[in-house]
Design a protein around this motif. Structure first.
Motif, short mmCIF file in Angstrom:
data_model
loop_
_atom_site.label_atom_id
_atom_site.label_comp_id
_atom_site.label_asym_id
_atom_site.label_seq_id
_atom_site.Cartn_x
_atom_site.Cartn_y
_atom_site.Cartn_z
N LYS A 68 0.84 -1.20 0.00
CA LYS A 68 0.00 0.00 0.00
C LYS A 68 0.88 1.26 0.00
O LYS A 68 0.57 2.24 -0.68
CB LYS A 68 -0.93 0.00 1.21
CG LYS A 68 -2.03 1.03 1.08
CD LYS A 68 -3.20 0.71 1.95
CE LYS A 68 -4.34 1.62 1.60
NZ LYS A 68 -5.52 1.40 2.39
N ASP A 124 3.77 1.62 -1.36
CA ASP A 124 4.30 1.81 -2.71
C ASP A 124 3.29 2.60 -3.55
O ASP A 124 3.66 3.56 -4.24
CB ASP A 124 4.61 0.46 -3.36
CG ASP A 124 5.16 0.63 -4.76
OD1 ASP A 124 6.17 1.34 -4.93
OD2 ASP A 124 4.57 0.06 -5.70
N ILE A 125 2.02 2.23 -3.46
CA ILE A 125 0.97 2.94 -4.20
C ILE A 125 0.85 4.38 -3.72
O ILE A 125 0.74 5.31 -4.51
CB ILE A 125 -0.37 2.19 -4.06
CG1 ILE A 125 -0.27 0.82 -4.73
CG2 ILE A 125 -1.52 3.01 -4.64
CD1 ILE A 125 -1.39 -0.13 -4.39
N ASN A 185 3.19 6.22 -2.27
CA ASN A 185 4.36 6.98 -2.71
C ASN A 185 4.26 7.37 -4.17
O ASN A 185 4.64 8.48 -4.56
CB ASN A 185 5.65 6.20 -2.44
CG ASN A 185 6.10 6.31 -1.02
OD1 ASN A 185 5.83 7.31 -0.34
ND2 ASN A 185 6.80 5.30 -0.53
N ARG A 186 3.73 6.49 -4.99
CA ARG A 186 3.55 6.82 -6.42
C ARG A 186 2.54 7.96 -6.57
O ARG A 186 2.75 8.88 -7.36
CB ARG A 186 3.07 5.60 -7.19
CG ARG A 186 4.11 4.53 -7.34
CD ARG A 186 3.50 3.27 -7.94
NE ARG A 186 4.37 2.13 -7.79
CZ ARG A 186 4.91 1.48 -8.80
NH1 ARG A 186 4.66 1.85 -10.04
NH2 ARG A 186 5.68 0.45 -8.58
N THR A 187 1.47 7.89 -5.80
CA THR A 187 0.46 8.96 -5.85
C THR A 187 1.05 10.27 -5.36
O THR A 187 0.86 11.32 -5.99
CB THR A 187 -0.77 8.58 -5.00
OG1 THR A 187 -1.31 7.36 -5.51
CG2 THR A 187 -1.81 9.67 -5.03
N SER A 230 4.10 11.24 -5.43
CA SER A 230 5.05 11.79 -6.40
C SER A 230 4.34 12.53 -7.53
O SER A 230 4.85 13.52 -8.03
CB SER A 230 5.98 10.71 -6.94
OG SER A 230 5.29 9.83 -7.78
N THR A 231 3.15 12.06 -7.91
CA THR A 231 2.40 12.78 -8.96
C THR A 231 1.87 14.11 -8.46
O THR A 231 1.55 14.99 -9.25
CB THR A 231 1.22 11.94 -9.51
OG1 THR A 231 0.25 11.77 -8.51
CG2 THR A 231 1.68 10.60 -10.04
N ASP A 250 3.67 15.96 -6.36
CA ASP A 250 4.87 16.67 -5.90
C ASP A 250 4.89 16.76 -4.37
O ASP A 250 5.19 17.82 -3.81
CB ASP A 250 4.96 18.04 -6.55
CG ASP A 250 6.38 18.60 -6.48
OD1 ASP A 250 7.33 17.79 -6.43
OD2 ASP A 250 6.53 19.83 -6.45
N LYS A 295 5.84 14.47 -0.59
CA LYS A 295 6.62 13.38 -0.02
C LYS A 295 6.22 13.23 1.43
O LYS A 295 5.56 14.11 2.00
CB LYS A 295 8.11 13.61 -0.15
CG LYS A 295 8.64 14.73 0.72
CD LYS A 295 10.14 14.87 0.60
CE LYS A 295 10.64 15.82 1.68
NZ LYS A 295 11.59 15.22 2.57
#
Length: 127
Positions: free
Chosen positions: A60, A62-63, A65-67, A69-70, A72, A74
């Motif tokens: 979860k 990982d998902i 963190n990807r979101t 990053s989109t 901007d 952290k």
């Protein structure tokens, strides 16, 4: 500013502590485990559940963190909810907090186990 995420037990989040008000109160007051952050202000970047049993928190994250990053964004620290601790202690929750902590810290994210000292299961209107 320290950007944090909170991961709560899905069952507690949905049924016992709607809105995770105790976590937000503790974060805003820097009480409970949130007093571990001593410098700067806190910004809650996300609040999510463990995903339900078996609690696949690293997947979860990982998902998330990807979101982030989109957007901007952290996260600097993750707080594993007190409700997750109680689920492990009282209801045989399969989450291994040591594994979760090690997995997330490999990503450079500080992990704190526990959020607040308020009772999870209480009929007391103040608990």
């Amino acid at each position: 500013m320290v950007r944090i995420g909170i991961i709560a037990c899905k069952v507690a989040m949905d049924n016992l502590c709607p809105g995770c008000a105790k976590c937000f109160k503790a974060a805003n007051e820097r009480s409970g485990n949130f007093n571990s952050i001593t410098e700067g202000s806190l910004e809650i970047v996300f609040l999510t559940s463990c995903g339900g049993c078996p609690g696949l928190i690293p997947i979860k994250m990982d998902i998330i963190n990807r979101t982030l990053s989109t957007l901007d964004q952290k996260v600097d620290a993750i707080f594993i909810g007190t409700c997750v601790q109680r689920a492990i202690e009282n209801f045989n929750c399969p989450i291994d907090p040591g594994f979760v902590k090690a997995s997330l810290e490999k990503l450079g994210i500080k992990v704190y186990i526990g959020t607040h000292a308020y009772p999870i299961f209480s009929s007391d209107k103040h608990g």
